[in-house]
Design a protein around this motif. Structure first.
Motif, PDB file in Angstrom:
ATOM      1  N   HIS A   1      -7.165   5.469  -1.486  1.00  0.00           N
ATOM      2  CA  HIS A   1      -7.241   4.059  -1.856  1.00  0.00           C
ATOM      3  C   HIS A   1      -6.123   3.640  -2.807  1.00  0.00           C
ATOM      4  N   ALA A   2      -5.687   4.545  -3.672  1.00  0.00           N
ATOM      5  CA  ALA A   2      -4.564   4.224  -4.569  1.00  0.00           C
ATOM      6  C   ALA A   2      -3.264   4.138  -3.773  1.00  0.00           C
ATOM      7  N   ARG A   3      -3.098   5.026  -2.805  1.00  0.00           N
ATOM      8  CA  ARG A   3      -1.906   4.963  -1.955  1.00  0.00           C
ATOM      9  C   ARG A   3      -1.917   3.683  -1.118  1.00  0.00           C
ATOM     10  N   ASN A   4      -3.110   3.235  -0.696  1.00  0.00           N
ATOM     11  CA  ASN A   4      -3.206   1.966   0.018  1.00  0.00           C
ATOM     12  C   ASN A   4      -2.723   0.811  -0.842  1.00  0.00           C
ATOM     13  N   LEU A   5      -3.077   0.845  -2.119  1.00  0.00           N
ATOM     14  CA  LEU A   5      -2.640  -0.205  -3.032  1.00  0.00           C
ATOM     15  C   LEU A   5      -1.118  -0.181  -3.178  1.00  0.00           C
ATOM     16  N   TYR A   6      -0.552   1.019  -3.325  1.00  0.00           N
ATOM     17  CA  TYR A   6       0.907   1.137  -3.447  1.00  0.00           C
ATOM     18  C   TYR A   6       1.602   0.608  -2.193  1.00  0.00           C
ATOM     19  N   ALA A   7       1.077   0.952  -1.026  1.00  0.00           N
ATOM     20  CA  ALA A   7       1.674   0.486   0.229  1.00  0.00           C
ATOM     21  C   ALA A   7       1.625  -1.040   0.317  1.00  0.00           C
ATOM     22  N   GLU A   8       0.511  -1.633  -0.124  1.00  0.00           N
ATOM     23  CA  GLU A   8       0.392  -3.089  -0.106  1.00  0.00           C
ATOM     24  C   GLU A   8       1.367  -3.732  -1.087  1.00  0.00           C
ATOM     25  N   LEU A   9       1.514  -3.135  -2.252  1.00  0.00           N
ATOM     26  CA  LEU A   9       2.462  -3.644  -3.248  1.00  0.00           C
ATOM     27  C   LEU A   9       3.884  -3.644  -2.704  1.00  0.00           C
ATOM     28  N   THR A  10       4.291  -2.546  -2.103  1.00  0.00           N
ATOM     29  CA  THR A  10       5.664  -2.457  -1.614  1.00  0.00           C
ATOM     30  C   THR A  10       5.890  -3.324  -0.382  1.00  0.00           C
ATOM     31  N   ARG A  11       4.837  -3.529   0.422  1.00  0.00           N
ATOM     32  CA  ARG A  11       4.953  -4.465   1.542  1.00  0.00           C
ATOM     33  C   ARG A  11       5.233  -5.873   1.035  1.00  0.00           C
ATOM     34  N   ASN A  12       4.633  -6.200  -0.103  1.00  0.00           N
ATOM     35  CA  ASN A  12       4.802  -7.527  -0.690  1.00  0.00           C
ATOM     36  C   ASN A  12       5.920  -7.574  -1.719  1.00  0.00           C
ATOM     37  N   CYS A  13       6.807  -6.596  -1.688  1.00  0.00           N
ATOM     38  CA  CYS A  13       7.985  -6.611  -2.566  1.00  0.00           C
ATOM     39  C   CYS A  13       8.813  -7.862  -2.268  1.00  0.00           C
ATOM     40  N   ALA A  14       9.152  -8.615  -3.314  1.00  0.00           N
ATOM     41  CA  ALA A  14       9.850  -9.889  -3.127  1.00  0.00           C
ATOM     42  C   ALA A  14      11.012 -10.015  -4.106  1.00  0.00           C
ATOM     43  N   THR A  15      12.042 -10.717  -3.658  1.00  0.00           N
ATOM     44  CA  THR A  15      13.179 -11.065  -4.507  1.00  0.00           C
ATOM     45  C   THR A  15      13.420 -12.564  -4.370  1.00  0.00           C
ATOM     46  N   ARG A  16      14.332 -13.067  -5.149  1.00  0.00           N
ATOM     47  CA  ARG A  16      14.624 -14.500  -5.067  1.00  0.00           C
ATOM     48  C   ARG A  16      15.095 -14.889  -3.670  1.00  0.00           C
ATOM     49  N   ALA A  17      15.864 -14.010  -3.038  1.00  0.00           N
ATOM     50  CA  ALA A  17      16.372 -14.297  -1.691  1.00  0.00           C
ATOM     51  C   ALA A  17      15.298 -14.127  -0.624  1.00  0.00           C
ATOM     52  N   LYS A  18      14.285 -13.279  -0.904  1.00  0.00           N
ATOM     53  CA  LYS A  18      13.199 -13.043   0.057  1.00  0.00           C
ATOM     54  C   LYS A  18      11.859 -13.170  -0.672  1.00  0.00           C
ATOM     55  N   PRO A  19      11.465 -14.392  -1.017  1.00  0.00           N
ATOM     56  CA  PRO A  19      10.256 -14.582  -1.830  1.00  0.00           C
ATOM     57  C   PRO A  19       8.954 -14.301  -1.100  1.00  0.00           C
ATOM     58  N   ASP A  20       8.993 -14.202   0.223  1.00  0.00           N
ATOM     59  CA  ASP A  20       7.758 -14.015   0.993  1.00  0.00           C
ATOM     60  C   ASP A  20       7.399 -12.559   1.225  1.00  0.00           C
ATOM     61  N   GLY A  21       8.166 -11.631   0.651  1.00  0.00           N
ATOM     62  CA  GLY A  21       7.853 -10.214   0.796  1.00  0.00           C
ATOM     63  C   GLY A  21       8.786  -9.492   1.751  1.00  0.00           C
ATOM     64  N   GLN A  22       8.466  -8.210   2.000  1.00  0.00           N
ATOM     65  CA  GLN A  22       9.271  -7.353   2.884  1.00  0.00           C
ATOM     66  C   GLN A  22      10.722  -7.239   2.392  1.00  0.00           C
ATOM     67  N   ALA A  23      10.890  -7.203   1.070  1.00  0.00           N
ATOM     68  CA  ALA A  23      12.245  -7.208   0.509  1.00  0.00           C
ATOM     69  C   ALA A  23      12.717  -5.829   0.050  1.00  0.00           C
TER      70      ALA A  23
END
Length: 416
Positions: free
Chosen positions: A105-127
């Motif tokens: 379950h902790a690894r699931n949380l990490y995977a979700e966090l990194t899937r939603n990684c965002a930058t100014r150029a890619k604010p919607d995630g997958q960055a």
């Protein structure tokens, strides 16, 4: 360009805002069109973001009732961080996503966090791939200026990571991405990204694909987040902000030991941020009052956390708010602020064109009066229901132009 055109709202943004609010969730974009109030709270989080940008660390618990605007506030803070050049990770906790677990379950949380990684150029995630590409670009430029191999630059820039848990393998994976990039090996690049996103299930699988001996698992999620915070700085960003919502799911865990283990992870994060042992990293967590103060199941049930998260007694005695403590209690929107919010929603509904307003100003005051008569003061303490009802109200008027708002309003049912 006229002032009216400057204020026009794109149909895409309008629809996304209204659909999200009508469903009771926070829109990801267009927050600037509807934000009202809570100036002091926003200023406090901006101070935290500035501290992260200066190489420091920050930790905040944002506490508010269901429907009080916690998720909206977290999204607003995230949007501010992105504009300031900070990378953000975002996830909601759930029954299968926790800070600590032995069942993945902790690894699931990490995977979700990194899937939603965002930058100014890619604010919607997958960055995440963009972050790695930017690091590679900087390494290539440095190698060119120094007339040396890119791999040498990568090794030098990430050498200090080897002192941290998993740091050596992390640097090796980044180098593998560069090799894949340099040789047009898309499989190698994707394997590197899979490892960074915590998608390898076994160490053997990771060793066969990348030659590394470790993977992201339940035991090292926080350590990998610390590695990411250092890496994004090397990639030219201003730090890492991790936004975690629905923390009440930890409160709902039935087993006391499971709650305790998760609370120990929160304590570890809090200690690292307060003691300055984390660099360019911050946490913003959203939860309910019971998640914080419940004596047997909340954070206060863990003595070490209670002592660190307790309110400032002097501020409480003086009847003022201390915005520098780790806990930020969201104050209620005042009736005046909620009226401004309805003005903003009316403008969004009309795409910013005042000539298309469906109701006059007097309808907004009448709507709030109607809410007060139906649910009392809860209409501004937890504005989610009021907002949904107002959008439903405007939707009916938009689809039925012959209806008079004065006739429709009394029939509108609003439940607390």
């Amino acid at each position: 360009m006229s002032e009216e055109k400057k204020m026009m709202i794109r149909s895409k943004d309008r629809d996304a805002i209204l659909q999200s609010l009508r469903a009771g969730v926070t829109p990801k974009n267009g927050l600037q069109y509807i934000q009202v109030g809570r100036v002091k709270e926003v200023e406090a989080l901006i101070t935290d973001i500035d501290r992260i940008m200066d190489g420091g660390a920050a930790f905040r618990l944002v506490i508010g009732e269901y429907g009080s605007g916690k998720s909206f506030f977290l999204q607003l803070v995230r949007a501010i961080a992105l504009k300031k050049g900070v990378v953000t990770l975002q996830a909601d906790l759930s029954p299968d996503r926790r800070l600590y677990s032995t069942s993945g379950h902790a690894r699931n949380l990490y995977a979700e966090l990194t899937r939603n990684c965002a930058t100014r150029a890619k604010p919607d995630g997958q960055a995440l791939a963009s972050v790695v590409e930017r690091f590679i670009t900087l390494a290539r430029e440095e190698a060119k200026s120094q007339n040396c191999e890119v791999s040498n630059v990568i090794g030098t820039r990430l050498g200090h990571l080897s002192e941290l848990v998993g740091g050596y393998d992390f640097a090796q994976v980044i180098e593998a991405y560069w090799i894949g990039f340099d040789n047009d090996n898309e499989v190698l690049k994707q394997n590197a990204l899979r490892w960074l996103r915590g998608e390898f299930a076994t160490k053997k699988e990771a060793r066969d694909a990348l030659g590394v001996r470790s993977i992201v698992d339940d035991s090292n999620v926080y350590d990998r987040l610390k590695l990411l915070s250092l890496f994004v700085k090397q990639a030219g960003y201003n730090g890492l902000l991790i936004c975690l919502d629905e923390m009440v799911n930890l409160f709902k865990l039935h087993q006391k030991q499971s709650r305790t283990n998760n609370y120990e992870q929160i304590l570890r994060m809090l200690n690292d941020c307060l003691q300055g042992t984390s660099d360019s990293m911050g946490f913003v967590m959203g939860g309910t009052p019971e998640f914080l103060t419940h004596p047997t199941k909340g954070l206060y049930s863990y003595q070490a956390l209670q002592s660190r998260l307790a309110d400032n007694r002097f501020a409480k005695t003086a009847g003022v708010t201390d915005y520098t403590t780790p806990v930020l209690h969201l104050v209620n929107l005042s009736p005046e602020e909620l009226l401004v919010l309805l003005h903003n929603l009316r403008k969004v509904f009309a795409s910013g064109d005042e000539s298309r307003y469906l109701v006059p100003d007097e309808a907004l005051s009448a709507f709030l009066t109607h809410c007060f008569k139906n649910v009392g003061e809860a209409y501004f303490r937890t504005p989610r229901t009021t907002i949904k009802a107002f959008i439903d109200f405007l939707s009916v008027l938009e689809q039925n132009p012959s209806l008079d708002w004065k006739t429709l309003l009394p029939s509108l049912k609003i439940e607390e």
